[in-house]
Every structure is written in C-alpha cells, then in structure tokens.
Design an enzyme around this catalytic site. Structure first.
Site, PDB file in Angstrom:
ATOM      1  N   LYS A  77      17.779  17.431  45.499  1.00  0.00           N
ATOM      2  CA  LYS A  77      18.220  16.030  45.390  1.00  0.00           C
ATOM      3  C   LYS A  77      17.198  15.089  46.016  1.00  0.00           C
ATOM      4  O   LYS A  77      16.429  15.483  46.889  1.00  0.00           O
ATOM      5  CB  LYS A  77      19.569  15.855  46.091  1.00  0.00           C
ATOM      6  N   SER A 106      30.262   8.984  46.272  1.00  0.00           N
ATOM      7  CA  SER A 106      29.260   8.319  47.129  1.00  0.00           C
ATOM      8  C   SER A 106      28.313   7.485  46.269  1.00  0.00           C
ATOM      9  O   SER A 106      27.885   6.401  46.676  1.00  0.00           O
ATOM     10  CB  SER A 106      28.462   9.357  47.917  1.00  0.00           C
ATOM     11  N   HIS A 129      36.515  11.830  50.539  1.00  0.00           N
ATOM     12  CA  HIS A 129      36.166  12.983  51.382  1.00  0.00           C
ATOM     13  C   HIS A 129      37.143  13.111  52.557  1.00  0.00           C
ATOM     14  O   HIS A 129      37.575  14.205  52.906  1.00  0.00           O
ATOM     15  CB  HIS A 129      34.755  12.826  51.978  1.00  0.00           C
ATOM     16  N   ARG A 157      37.715  16.126  41.324  1.00  0.00           N
ATOM     17  CA  ARG A 157      38.199  14.797  40.944  1.00  0.00           C
ATOM     18  C   ARG A 157      38.711  14.766  39.515  1.00  0.00           C
ATOM     19  O   ARG A 157      39.779  14.267  39.237  1.00  0.00           O
ATOM     20  CB  ARG A 157      37.072  13.757  41.101  1.00  0.00           C
TER      21      ARG A 157
HETATM   22  O1  PNS Z   1      28.474  16.556  47.622  1.00  0.00           O
HETATM   23  P1  PNS Z   1      27.751  17.380  46.593  1.00  0.00           P
HETATM   24  O2  PNS Z   1      26.363  16.823  46.351  1.00  0.00           O
HETATM   25  O3  PNS Z   1      28.533  17.558  45.336  1.00  0.00           O
HETATM   26  O4  PNS Z   1      27.589  18.854  47.226  1.00  0.00           O
HETATM   27  C1  PNS Z   1      26.872  19.871  46.562  1.00  0.00           C
HETATM   28  C2  PNS Z   1      26.489  20.948  47.577  1.00  0.00           C
HETATM   29  C3  PNS Z   1      25.640  20.320  48.679  1.00  0.00           C
HETATM   30  C4  PNS Z   1      27.744  21.527  48.176  1.00  0.00           C
HETATM   31  C5  PNS Z   1      25.690  22.063  46.836  1.00  0.00           C
HETATM   32  O5  PNS Z   1      24.591  21.485  46.204  1.00  0.00           O
HETATM   33  C6  PNS Z   1      25.206  23.136  47.799  1.00  0.00           C
HETATM   34  O6  PNS Z   1      25.985  23.965  48.208  1.00  0.00           O
HETATM   35  N1  PNS Z   1      23.908  23.123  48.184  1.00  0.00           N
HETATM   36  C7  PNS Z   1      23.358  24.080  49.122  1.00  0.00           C
HETATM   37  C8  PNS Z   1      22.381  25.056  48.472  1.00  0.00           C
HETATM   38  C9  PNS Z   1      23.119  26.223  47.852  1.00  0.00           C
HETATM   39  O7  PNS Z   1      23.740  27.022  48.513  1.00  0.00           O
HETATM   40  N2  PNS Z   1      23.031  26.317  46.524  1.00  0.00           N
HETATM   41  C10 PNS Z   1      23.670  27.406  45.789  1.00  0.00           C
HETATM   42  C11 PNS Z   1      25.006  26.989  45.208  1.00  0.00           C
HETATM   43  S1  PNS Z   1      24.812  26.767  43.496  1.00  0.00           S
END
Ligand code: PNS
Length: 164
Positions: free
Chosen positions: A41, A128, A17, A90
């Site tokens: 999550k 992570s 990150h 990645r």
């Molecule tokens: O680090 P991650 O878990 O891959 O990040 C994923 C994240 C948090 C960026 C994604 O789940 C997110 O944007 N969540 C916020 C809710 C949202 O806007 N969802 C719609 C997008 S599909």
C-alpha cells in the site's frame, strides 16, 4: 486465554472500526488491535506509529491492547498465541477478498481461523478512504470519526495541503 487479533490499516481508525473492536472485546477474552504495515500500500495519511496513537486515544477497554506489525499476519498470530482473526464485513463486495485472505492465512497458519463480524448498518458505507476524501473537502466528520481524533485528522490534512 482466548485471544483474537483485529488487524487493519486504520488510516485512520473510524467509528466503524470502533464498533467492531467493542463487539470483539465482548466476544473474546483479549483483543489485540494491530496496525499492519502493508508493503503493497502507499505510505498513507498517517504513519503506522501515528495510527497506533490515534487508536489508543479513541478507545479504552480493559481487554483491548494495541500493537504494530510489519510482517505476515499469520506469523504474528503465532507469536501472540492467537488462533482467531477478527474482520469486519461491510458489504458483499468485501466478501471475496476477505475470504481469500482468510484462506491464505489459514494455509500459512493452520491453527488460525477468521471470524467475520457484519458491520453495523450505521457504518456499512464507511471506510478510512471515504473519510480521507471527505476530510480533503473539509466536510463535517463527526459522524464518522471518534471525537478524540477529529482535530488530528483535520490538522494532518491541513499539513499535507501546505506541502502541496
Ligand atoms: O484495513 P485493511 O487495509 O483492509 O487491512 C488489510 C490487512 C492489513 C489486514 C492485510 O493487508 C494484511 O493482513 N496485511 C499483512 C500482510 C499479510 O499477512 N498478508 C497476507 C494475507 S493475504
């Protein structure tokens, strides 16, 4: 001002990150690193507020700010006047879900685009989740985590083990 948002769970922030944050900071005038609280999550190892503190401890760059958001990313981008999301890619396996998210975010907020940074070769394998798994086995994490947070991760794992 060209503002980009780098969203993620950051549970916890890894050197992968940090690499993306530095590259995004070089490409945009302002970068907001935002801990997104994902309703779907599990609760995670660290609380969102703790994740934010770990990020702040790990990197100090003038044009990088930190935040937490509990809503939709597309709405948050509107509030911040940001038209770009930064995501790290990645491996090919990341591609499908990341493009899906980029398309949904663009649908919800047509002013918003997603820019992908290929992860540095050094960190292609890193996540992570992998770090948390290794931490549970007390493995050496110096190559994976910012040194500023090594002790925080170790003590959080120890604390969770005591509660089991
Ligand atoms: O680090 P991650 O878990 O891959 O990040 C994923 C994240 C948090 C960026 C994604 O789940 C997110 O944007 N969540 C916020 C809710 C949202 O806007 N969802 C719609 C997008 S599909």
């Amino acid at each position: 001002m060209k503002t980009a948002i780098y969203p993620g769970s950051f549970d916890p922030v890894t050197l992968g990150h940090i690499n993306i944050i530095k590259r995004a900071a070089a490409a945009f005038e302002k970068v907001i690193v935002c801990v997104m609280v994902n309703a779907a999550k599990d609760s995670g190892l660290f609380t969102p507020e703790e994740r934010l503190e770990l990020l702040k401890k790990s990197i100090h760059v003038d044009n990088v700010e930190f935040d937490i958001n509990r809503g939709l990313l597309a709405e948050y981008a509107k509030q911040q006047n940001a038209r770009v999301l930064v995501k790290g890619l990645r491996a090919v396996s990341d591609y499908e879900s990341e493009v899906q998210m980029a398309l949904i975010n663009g649908k919800l907020n047509p002013d918003l685009d997603t820019v992908f940074f290929p992860s540095s070769e050094k960190y292609t394998y890193l996540s992570s989740s992998v770090v948390k798994e290794l931490a549970r086995y007390h493995a050496d994490l110096t190559e994976f985590l910012p040194r500023e947070i090594l002790e925080d991760v170790k003590s959080k794992i120890a604390e969770k083990e005591k509660c089991r």
